[in-house]
Design an enzyme around this catalytic site. Sequence first.
Site, PDB file in Angstrom:
ATOM      1  N   ALA A   9       0.855  -1.181   0.000  1.00  0.00           N
ATOM      2  CA  ALA A   9       0.000   0.000   0.000  1.00  0.00           C
ATOM      3  C   ALA A   9       0.894   1.235   0.000  1.00  0.00           C
ATOM      4  O   ALA A   9       2.102   1.135   0.199  1.00  0.00           O
ATOM      5  CB  ALA A   9      -0.915   0.004   1.228  1.00  0.00           C
ATOM      6  N   MET A  10       0.285   2.404  -0.238  1.00  0.00           N
ATOM      7  CA  MET A  10       1.063   3.650  -0.277  1.00  0.00           C
ATOM      8  C   MET A  10       0.246   4.777   0.339  1.00  0.00           C
ATOM      9  O   MET A  10      -0.936   4.921   0.074  1.00  0.00           O
ATOM     10  CB  MET A  10       1.427   3.968  -1.740  1.00  0.00           C
ATOM     11  CG  MET A  10       2.158   5.283  -1.916  1.00  0.00           C
ATOM     12  SD  MET A  10       3.730   5.321  -1.012  1.00  0.00           S
ATOM     13  CE  MET A  10       3.925   7.077  -0.744  1.00  0.00           C
ATOM     14  N   GLU A  11       0.932   5.615   1.144  1.00  0.00           N
ATOM     15  CA  GLU A  11       0.256   6.576   2.006  1.00  0.00           C
ATOM     16  C   GLU A  11       0.020   7.935   1.384  1.00  0.00           C
ATOM     17  O   GLU A  11      -0.154   8.933   2.097  1.00  0.00           O
ATOM     18  CB  GLU A  11       1.082   6.772   3.292  1.00  0.00           C
ATOM     19  CG  GLU A  11       2.441   7.453   3.105  1.00  0.00           C
ATOM     20  CD  GLU A  11       3.609   6.480   2.940  1.00  0.00           C
ATOM     21  OE1 GLU A  11       4.756   6.878   3.171  1.00  0.00           O
ATOM     22  OE2 GLU A  11       3.355   5.312   2.571  1.00  0.00           O
ATOM     23  N   GLU A  60       8.509   4.753   8.472  1.00  0.00           N
ATOM     24  CA  GLU A  60       8.037   3.369   8.376  1.00  0.00           C
ATOM     25  C   GLU A  60       8.055   2.621   9.705  1.00  0.00           C
ATOM     26  O   GLU A  60       7.164   1.828   9.976  1.00  0.00           O
ATOM     27  CB  GLU A  60       8.856   2.616   7.319  1.00  0.00           C
ATOM     28  CG  GLU A  60       8.696   3.163   5.907  1.00  0.00           C
ATOM     29  CD  GLU A  60       7.267   3.129   5.388  1.00  0.00           C
ATOM     30  OE1 GLU A  60       6.392   2.501   6.037  1.00  0.00           O
ATOM     31  OE2 GLU A  60       7.006   3.735   4.339  1.00  0.00           O
ATOM     32  N   GLU A  99      -1.235   2.775   6.811  1.00  0.00           N
ATOM     33  CA  GLU A  99      -1.257   3.910   5.877  1.00  0.00           C
ATOM     34  C   GLU A  99      -1.883   5.153   6.510  1.00  0.00           C
ATOM     35  O   GLU A  99      -1.461   6.277   6.235  1.00  0.00           O
ATOM     36  CB  GLU A  99      -2.006   3.539   4.590  1.00  0.00           C
ATOM     37  CG  GLU A  99      -1.429   2.349   3.839  1.00  0.00           C
ATOM     38  CD  GLU A  99       0.089   2.370   3.706  1.00  0.00           C
ATOM     39  OE1 GLU A  99       0.663   3.458   3.484  1.00  0.00           O
ATOM     40  OE2 GLU A  99       0.710   1.302   3.821  1.00  0.00           O
TER      41      GLU A  99
END
EC number: 3.4.11.-
Length: 888
Positions: free
Chosen positions: A286-288, A344, A322
Site C-alpha cells: 500500500a502507499m500513504e 516506516e 497507511e
Amino acid sequence: MVFLSSYTALNPGNTTFSSLLWSMRLPDSVKPLHYDLLIHPNLTSLSFSGAVQIQLDVLQETRHIFLHSKSLEISRALLLGSRYQHLLQVQESEAFEQIALSYENFTFSTGLYVIRLEFSANLSESFHGFYKGTYRTSSGEVRTLASTQFEATHARSAFPCFDEPAFKANFSIRVRREPRHISISNMPNLKTVELAGGLLEDQYDVTVKMSTYLVAFIVCDFLSISRRSQHGVEISVYTVPEKISQAEYALNTAVTLLDFYDDYFNIPYPLPKQDLAAIPDFQSGAMENWGLTTYRESGLLFDPERSSTSDKLGITKVIAHELAHQWFGNLVTMQWWNDLWLNEGFAKFMEFVSVNLTYPELQVDDYFLEKCFTAMGVDSLSSSHPISTPVENPAQIREMFDDVSYQKGACVLNMLRDFLTPEVFKIGIIRYLKKHSYQNTVNSDLWYSLTNKWFMEDDLDVREIMDTWTLQEGFPLITVEVKGREVRLKQERFLKGAESANHPNFLWKVPLTYITSGSSSVQRFLLKTRHDVLYLPAEVEWVKFNVDMRGYYIVHYAAGGWDALIRQLQLNHTVFSGNDRASLIHNIFQLVSIGKVPLDLALSLSQYLSSESEIMPVTQGFSELVPLYKLMEKRDMAALENQLKGYLVNVFRRLIDAQSWSDDGSVSERMLRNYLLLFACVRRLPACVGPAQRLFRQWKESDGALRLAADVRLVVYTEGARTEEGWDFLLEKHGSTMYPSERSQIKAALSYSPLPHKLEWLMEKGLEGEILKTHELPSLIISVSKNPTAYRLAWDFLTANWQKLVKKFDLGSSAISRMVVGVTNQYSTQEKLEEVQSFFGSLDESTGAGLRSIQQALQNIQENIRWMDQNVPVLQDWLNRHSTGPAL
C-alpha cells in the site's frame, strides 16, 4: 560531487553550454513553493502529456536551476514574468535523473521566480511513476487505467520537480480525461470543466504543504462508497466496479481508525477527505499518498463469506499503517531517506497500537513478536545496516525499505515505549508531531521531544540511549549468570558468521526487564556498560529476562540457567506468558546457531510443545524446526529429514487432532487451525488428507459454488492442487473469481503443488502478466523455492529472467531483495554457494552488483553450511534417542 560532461540539451538559441557539476542531491539554494500541475493521460495510446508551473524561491544567486526529471520529453521550458517570458535552455543528466535550466548569461538573483515546463512520456510499464494498469471484467473484457506510485524517487518520471522529501510545497493539480473515466487525486475536486474535443478537466483544491513522493492521481472507471467520520472527514473507498460490494469493511475500518488517530495524536487530520483505492496492479502492499492512499486489491477488499481471518487482520493492519502515515511521514517527514524509519518504523509500530485499541478481538498483539524475530534474522548478519544509515542514489534509497527500517524500527520504538511508559511516550510523540508539523525532521528531533524532564529522572537522556539502537547495526546478546542472589550481566553483539568472534566496539544502553520464580512483577534495570551486576531480594530457581520480548535483544542463561527454565516449561509452562514462551524458543535456537548452546538442549526445550496450544509459541516452534528439515531437503538426506518430520508430527499431534474444519473460535485459534492443518496435510497425515480430499471433491463437483470454511480453504485447495485435474480446475477458478482473497489462496495452493511442469508454466505466465498479475510474481517465485519437488526451478527462473525482473521491479526494491534472499535462504551446500556467488558475481552495477540483499543471501547460505556441518551428528543422535517412528 561528481563531474559529468555528457548531457542532452534542448537548446533554443545559444548552442554552447558549459559543462556542469552534477550532484546526486539537489542544491538547497533554490526551493519550490507551489506547483501548478496539468496531467493528461491517453489510455488508448498509453502516453501522457502535461505542463507544470513552479513558483520558486531562489535563496542564493545561481546561473542554473537544478531539478529532477526522468524519461520525460521536455518540449518547452519558460521563465515567466508579469510582462515577459523567456525560453530557457535545458541540459539533462540521465545518470543523475536531473535537468538544469538556464537563460543565456542570466543569473538568478535571490527572490521569487516562476518557471513553466511542458513535457510528455509513455505511461510506465513497471509499477512506479505514472503507470498503466489493467483489469479483466467477469465477461472477459480488459480495461485500462493509469495510476501513480511516486515513493521514493518516481515523481520525477511523471513531472519535472524537486523530488526530495525536504522540498515541500503546495500543489494545484488538474487532470484531463475522457467522460468514460473519472479521476481522483490528493484533494477534493473543485470543479470539472468541459474542453474542446469532448474532454473533461478535473480541477483539484490546493494541497497542504507536502513532499513530491506523496502526490497522487488516478484515471480509471472505478466506483466508490463513502462515509463521513466523527471528525467530519469524507472517507471513500474506490474499486473496480464489480468489486465495490467488497469495499464496506475497509470503509468502516478507515472511519474508525482515522477517528482514533485524530484523538490519539490530538491533531486534527488536516484534509477534508481521505480516499482509499484498490489498484489491480500494485507492487508494494500500500502507499500513504496524502488524502489518497492506494492498496493492492487483496490489501483492501473483504467479503465476510469468503475472506479468511488472516485476510481481515491483514487488511485492518495495512489500513492502520497507511492512516498512521498521514501524521508520521506526511505531516512530519524525514529530512532525507537515511531516516526512512521515522516514517516506516513508526507506521509499523502504530499499526499494532491502533488495532489493539480499536479492534481488540483481532488479538493483534499476538503477532508483534514475529516482526522482531524477522528483523533479528537480518540484523544478526554482518551485512545488516544501522536503522539510520547514509544513502545517496535511488537504488540505495529503495534498499532502505527493508526489515530494518520497518520491523526493527517498530521494535525499538516498542521497547522505548515500554521503558518510558505508554503515557510519557504518547506525550512525547504528540509534542514531536505538533512541533514539526509540515516540516522535516532527523532522529534527534524525536529524541528531544521524548526527553521530558517532568516525567523522568534528571539524568535520563533519551537520545543517548536511542543513538545506540539507531546509529549502529545489530543488537545485543545479554548473558545472564545467577549465583545465589547475584545476577551477573554481560553484553556483546549477537553476530552470526566467521566475524562473530569479537566486536568490542559495539555497546548498547539496554532497558532490561525480568521476572523470577519468586515474583511475577516486572523488574527493570538499565544496562549501560559491558558488564554489570544486579542483586535479587532472595535466591530463586530461575530468572526470565526480556519480559514478553518487549526488548530488542537475545538472552543467554549461562551456568545451568537454561536447565532451570526448561524444567519449569515441562512442569508448568503457563507460568510464562505466550510471548515469553515464544521468545525462549526463539532465543535458544538462535544461540545454537552461534555455538553458545548445544542443539540437544534446544531440542529438549522443544519437547514441552506437546502441551502447548497458543499461537505464538506453536508457530515459533515450527519456525525454528521446519527450516532444519528444509536444509536437509536440499542435501538429499531423506532418512534424517523424515525422522525430524516425525518428531514434529508427534510433538503437535494432540493439537492437530483437536482441529475442526470450521471457522469457529477466536482469531488466533482460527489462524492456528489453518497453520496446523496445512502442516498435517503436507505431512500426509490421514486424519487431515481424508477430509481435505473429500471437501475438495465436493467443492469441485459444485463447480466452486460450495462454501468452504474460509480459514481452512487454503488447506483444501492445496490438497486439490496435488493432481493435474485439480490443479487445472483451481487455475480456472483463479481466473474467474472476483474475490482477491480467493485468488491469493488459490495462487498459494497452486505454488505448493508437487507438479514441477505446472509451476514452471505458472512462473512464466506471471512474467507475462495475463493469467497471473506480475506484481504477484515475487511471492510466487519464493513459494516455489520452498517447494521440495521444485525448488531448483525457482533459482533457474530467477537467474534466467534476472534482467526482465530488474526492469519490472527496480534495482534495490523490496520485491527484488525478497526474491534474492527468499529463493536462496534454504541452500546448505558448497556447490550451491558457489553457483549463487558465480551468478551474482557476474553482474555489473546497473544490474545489481553491490545490492545488500545479495550479501545477505550469501551469508545465509554460509550460515546454513556451517550449521549443518556442526549440528547434523548431534541432531541424528538426539532423534535416535527421542524418536517414536518416522513421519507418515
